[in-house]
Structure formats: C-alpha cells, structure tokens
Scaffold this motif. Structure first.
Motif, mmCIF file in Angstrom:
data_model
loop_
_atom_site.group_PDB
_atom_site.id
_atom_site.type_symbol
_atom_site.label_atom_id
_atom_site.label_comp_id
_atom_site.label_asym_id
_atom_site.label_seq_id
_atom_site.Cartn_x
_atom_site.Cartn_y
_atom_site.Cartn_z
ATOM 1 N N TRP A 157 0.796 -1.236 0.000
ATOM 2 C CA TRP A 157 0.000 0.000 0.000
ATOM 3 C C TRP A 157 0.826 1.283 0.000
ATOM 4 C CZ3 TRP A 157 -1.027 -3.504 4.240
ATOM 5 C CH2 TRP A 157 -2.118 -4.352 4.024
ATOM 6 N N GLY A 158 2.128 1.183 0.221
ATOM 7 C CA GLY A 158 2.892 2.381 0.527
ATOM 8 C C GLY A 158 3.871 2.827 -0.536
ATOM 9 N N SER A 159 5.023 3.330 -0.082
ATOM 10 C CA SER A 159 5.986 3.981 -0.964
ATOM 11 C C SER A 159 6.738 3.024 -1.876
ATOM 12 C CB SER A 159 6.995 4.767 -0.117
ATOM 13 O OG SER A 159 6.358 5.788 0.601
ATOM 14 N N LEU A 160 6.659 1.721 -1.614
ATOM 15 C CA LEU A 160 7.327 0.733 -2.467
ATOM 16 C C LEU A 160 6.351 0.033 -3.416
ATOM 17 C CD1 LEU A 160 9.773 -0.919 0.087
ATOM 18 C CD2 LEU A 160 10.198 0.978 -1.490
ATOM 19 N N HIS A 161 5.099 0.476 -3.416
ATOM 20 C CA HIS A 161 4.097 -0.153 -4.281
ATOM 21 C C HIS A 161 4.527 -0.040 -5.748
ATOM 22 C CE1 HIS A 161 0.213 -1.702 -5.439
ATOM 23 N NE2 HIS A 161 0.055 -0.700 -6.277
ATOM 24 N N GLY A 162 4.476 -1.152 -6.460
ATOM 25 C CA GLY A 162 4.830 -1.169 -7.872
ATOM 26 C C GLY A 162 6.300 -1.401 -8.146
ATOM 27 N N ALA A 163 7.137 -1.472 -7.105
ATOM 28 C CA ALA A 163 8.573 -1.714 -7.287
ATOM 29 C C ALA A 163 8.862 -3.193 -7.074
ATOM 30 C CB ALA A 163 9.384 -0.871 -6.305
ATOM 31 N N ASP A 164 9.336 -3.868 -8.104
ATOM 32 C CA ASP A 164 9.625 -5.293 -7.995
ATOM 33 C C ASP A 164 10.923 -5.578 -7.248
ATOM 34 O OD1 ASP A 164 7.340 -6.156 -9.176
ATOM 35 O OD2 ASP A 164 8.206 -6.431 -11.159
ATOM 36 N N HIS A 165 11.813 -4.588 -7.218
ATOM 37 C CA HIS A 165 13.084 -4.734 -6.507
ATOM 38 C C HIS A 165 13.279 -3.474 -5.669
ATOM 39 C CE1 HIS A 165 13.416 -7.455 -9.953
ATOM 40 N NE2 HIS A 165 14.175 -8.191 -9.170
ATOM 41 N N ALA A 166 13.216 -3.642 -4.369
ATOM 42 C CA ALA A 166 13.224 -2.471 -3.494
ATOM 43 C C ALA A 166 13.813 -2.829 -2.142
ATOM 44 C CB ALA A 166 11.803 -1.924 -3.330
ATOM 45 N N ILE A 205 14.341 2.840 -2.485
ATOM 46 C CA ILE A 205 14.622 2.607 -1.071
ATOM 47 C C ILE A 205 13.670 3.481 -0.257
ATOM 48 C CG2 ILE A 205 16.304 2.784 0.790
ATOM 49 C CD1 ILE A 205 18.522 2.508 -1.250
ATOM 50 N N ALA A 206 12.927 2.873 0.666
ATOM 51 C CA ALA A 206 12.033 3.615 1.559
ATOM 52 C C ALA A 206 12.631 3.632 2.959
ATOM 53 C CB ALA A 206 10.643 2.978 1.587
ATOM 54 N N ILE A 207 12.672 4.817 3.555
ATOM 55 C CA ILE A 207 13.171 4.983 4.917
ATOM 56 C C ILE A 207 11.981 5.098 5.857
ATOM 57 C CG2 ILE A 207 14.581 6.368 6.472
ATOM 58 C CD1 ILE A 207 16.207 5.133 4.257
ATOM 59 N N ALA A 249 9.009 6.431 3.803
ATOM 60 C CA ALA A 249 7.963 5.416 3.912
ATOM 61 C C ALA A 249 6.612 6.077 4.149
ATOM 62 C CB ALA A 249 8.287 4.455 5.056
ATOM 63 N N ARG A 250 5.555 5.456 3.643
ATOM 64 C CA ARG A 250 4.212 5.970 3.880
ATOM 65 C C ARG A 250 3.832 5.855 5.354
ATOM 66 N NH1 ARG A 250 -1.651 3.740 1.503
ATOM 67 N NH2 ARG A 250 -2.924 5.180 2.748
ATOM 68 N N PHE A 251 4.206 4.733 5.959
ATOM 69 C CA PHE A 251 3.828 4.461 7.343
ATOM 70 C C PHE A 251 5.049 4.702 8.235
ATOM 71 C CE2 PHE A 251 1.445 1.404 4.629
ATOM 72 C CZ PHE A 251 0.193 2.005 4.743
#
Length: 349
Positions: A135-144, A261-263, A295-297
C-alpha cells in the motif's frame, strides 16, 4: 516465518483478523472485522515492570483479546504477530530488545490463547516492507529496499515482488553489519553478534542517537535534539554516523540492484534532514542509483504488514487501502500504557 495453510473452503469467509506488532518500546495491536470494516487499535508499552517471558507475552495477548472484543464476534479468522529479531522454528532469536521472549514457543502460546491454528509469525521489518510494498511507498517496485530506523536498525528487501527472508529468516539484519570505520583495527578486533555487539545499530539507530544526545547534553535530551542542534561537535558526529549509514545503503544498492529505497521507523521523521546527503551519495556512487523515498507508514508499517500476513493466511479478500487514511499512527498519540483506555474503534464503509 511460520505460517499455517489457509482455512478450508467450508470455513466462513468473514471474521476478525488480529495483528500484533511487538516493538522494542511499544506494542501495537490492530483488529479488523472483514464483515463490517471495523478497525480497532491498541497501544501499550512492550515492557511492564516485573514481567518477562511468558508473563509478558500473556499481557500482550490479553490486550489483543480486549482489542478484538472476542466475546462479541462470530469468528476469529487468524492472528499474525511480528517481532524484532529472527523468527525460526516458532522461536525468536537475536531479539535483545524484547522482554524475555527468546526461547518461548510463540506459535504454541498464541495458538492456545486464541484457539486457532491460523497463526503467523514473522520479523517486524519484513512485515513493514510488505506493508510498504502492498500500500505504501514501495508499491509497484519489484526490486526495493525498506530500511527501518527505530529503536534498532534493520532492513528488508523486495525481490521479484516478494519479501526476501534468506535461508534462516535473517536476511538484511543490517544492524549487525560492520561499520566502515575499521581501517585501524585488525580483524581479530572486529566485534559482532557473538560478542553481543550490533555495530551498525550502535552507530545509527534511535537508541544509539538517544545515547549520543544524552552523552553530549544530559539525561533529558534525545535524538531529536541532534537534528535541531547547531553545536559543531554534535553536527560533526551526526554527519559521521549518517555517512556510515550511507555507506551501507550504497553497498546494498549495488549488491541488490534495487529501484527504490524507503526509509521508515521513528527516525524517518527526520527524513528531510537525512535525504539530501543520502540521495547525493547514492546518485554518485551506485551504477544504477535507486530513488530514495520516505515510507508511507512512519511507525506502523510492521503492524499493517502483520495484518496483511493474517489476511493472506486466512484467505480473506484484500484489505481496502482507505482503512489507513484515518488510522495511520493514530494509536501513537495515546500514551496510556495499560490495556484499559486504549481501545479505539474506527468504522469504515
């Protein structure tokens, strides 16, 4: 991770899902009724005076039952609990920040308490990566890569759209990685898990930054003061530690070839301060540099990841993303550490 197969087709498709996120400081609980859309949340201190091991876990279970109002619901569909550390064979390892939970049969305790075999156990940061990818900032990224900087320091990778756990479930426990400041040390002087040391976590985490602030200015100060300070000594030391984190992110980006990359975690509230230097170094040093995002959360990614794990194990329909719009981080504003008074309900259409 430990997961039981979904319930058989004769089991009702609706009921309550319980998610438990046991953190180093706070424990969050979410209970979602798939038939009504009602979401209840509870927050309590992870550590209670005099309680460790099974007694500490039982206290968390009692709070979860109160959150779920189990006497008033027709069916419990499943429970997922996530922890800092490595979950292996239904036991918790490498988790010094939990109240004596290492060595317990976590699955057995939870299955007996909730009278259901649909119990999922996992690492909290890997659950956080799942939430950010779903649901968050990595949505749609296959490699993250999801990096959680909270009480401790850890990360989780998304590889081909799935959370990567490694052979022992210990992949990306980056708090145990060596720092880049070893030039003057012989390998015999390096310290790690077997010496009771998490080198990178001691360098850059909420706890280590709190300790630095207190060492500089006294017991009433914490990590937030470091990011606000104009003290040259504090600024220089914070930059040194930030560069240590950056070196890890550069190396991981090269090793895993991620696109994003999500922090996340509590220290991610300082993302506007962290981002410029980290992005600059990633762009300059990584052959195919990833995008750095917040990060979204902020504090509850592991909680929502646990809820998604419970949903998948129970085989219920996908959770609505709208449930997060009003609930994200709400429980963090309630400081009452006791189970009573923590019940919070939000009704979603």
């Amino acid at each position: 991770m430990s997961r039981l197969a979904p319930l058989n087709s004769s089991t009702p498709s609706h009921g309550v899902l319980i998610a438990i996120d046991v953190g180093g400081t706070k424990t969050q609980i979410a209970c979602y009724d798939t038939s009504t859309g009602q979401l209840n949340r509870t927050l309590l201190d992870t550590h209670a005076p005099g309680l460790t091991g099974a007694a500490a876990l039982h206290r968390i279970i009692v709070a979860a039952k109160q959150c779920a109002q189990l006497d008033n619901v027709p069916h419990l569909r499943g429970v997922a609990a996530v922890f800092p550390g490595v979950v292996r064979d239904n036991h918790l390892l490498m988790a010094p920040n939990t109240p004596g939970l290492e060595g317990l049969d976590l699955y057995g305790q939870l299955a007996a308490a909730f009278a259901t075999p649909v119990i999922t156990l996992d690492n909290d940061v890997k659950a956080g990566a799942l939430a950010e990818h779903t649901w968050g900032s990595l949505h749609g990224a296959d490699h993250a890569l999801y990096v959680n900087i909270g009480t401790g320091l850890s990360a989780a990778a998304i590889i081909h759209g799935e959370v990567y756990r490694g052979r022992n479930g210990a992949a990306l426990e980056i708090g145990y990685q060596l720092t880049p400041f070893l030039d003057h040390l012989a390998p015999t002087d390096w310290r790690g898990l077997r010496e009771g040391v998490a080198p990178m976590e001691a360098m850059f985490s909420g706890t280590s930054l709190d300790i630095l602030a207190r060492d500089l200015w006294g017991p009433e100060r914490d990590a937030r003061d470091l990011f606000r300070s104009t003290d040259p000594k504090a600024t220089l030391e914070l930059q040194r530690r930030l560069h240590a984190l950056a070196s890890q992110l550069v190396n991981l980006s090269i090793a895993l070839d991620v696109e994003r990359i999500a922090i996340g975690g509590g220290v991610s509230q300082q993302y506007p301060v962290l981002e410029p230097d980290l992005t600059k170094l990633l762009q300059r040093l990584v052959p195919f540099p990833p995008t750095l995002v917040s990060a979204r959360f902020v504090n509850d990614a592991p909680l929502w990841g646990a809820l998604e794990l419970a949903r998948r194990a129970a085989g219920t329909p996908a959770l609505p993303s709208t449930m997060f719009e009003a609930s994200s981080d709400d429980a963090d504003r309630n400081e009452d550490p006791s189970p009573k008074g923590l019940h919070k309900a939000t009704q979603y259409p």
